[in-house]
Write a protein that holds these residues in place. Structure first.
Motif, PDB file in Angstrom:
ATOM      1  N   VAL A  47       0.830  -1.208   0.000  1.00 54.59           N
ATOM      2  CA  VAL A  47       0.000   0.000   0.000  1.00 54.59           C
ATOM      3  C   VAL A  47       0.862   1.255   0.000  1.00 54.59           C
ATOM      4  O   VAL A  47       0.562   2.221  -0.701  1.00 54.59           O
ATOM      5  N   SER A  54       4.763   0.173  -8.600  1.00 62.84           N
ATOM      6  CA  SER A  54       3.937   0.033  -7.396  1.00 62.84           C
ATOM      7  C   SER A  54       2.454   0.240  -7.696  1.00 62.84           C
ATOM      8  O   SER A  54       1.605  -0.267  -6.963  1.00 62.84           O
ATOM      9  N   ARG A  58      -0.350  -1.899  -5.689  1.00 62.52           N
ATOM     10  CA  ARG A  58      -1.113  -1.171  -4.676  1.00 62.52           C
ATOM     11  C   ARG A  58      -2.559  -1.670  -4.534  1.00 62.52           C
ATOM     12  O   ARG A  58      -3.032  -1.833  -3.397  1.00 62.52           O
TER      13      ARG A  58
END
Length: 67
Positions: A47, A54, A58
């Protein structure tokens, strides 16, 4: 698992349903809580990550932590 513990306590120890369920909760809830917290804390890097790629990881982290 809690139902199995409660049924065993009723049969083997002669406890009432309420007492058996209460005892099962005291025995099993810490294990469930630890598993849930380990999964949530394990997903936090997904997260909070800002590295390359990412944005693909995520949503998985948000799903694990948020669910």
């Amino acid at each position: 698992m809690m139902i199995d513990f409660a049924l065993a306590a009723e049969r083997e120890e002669g406890k009432s349903s309420k007492d058996a369920i209460f005892q099962a909760c005291l025995l099993r809830v810490p294990a469930h809580l630890m598993t849930t917290l380990a999964a949530m804390f394990g997903a936090l890097p997904l997260v909070l990550s800002t590295s390359t790629g990412s944005e693909l990881r995520r949503p998985l982290g948000i799903t694990i932590v948020g669910a």
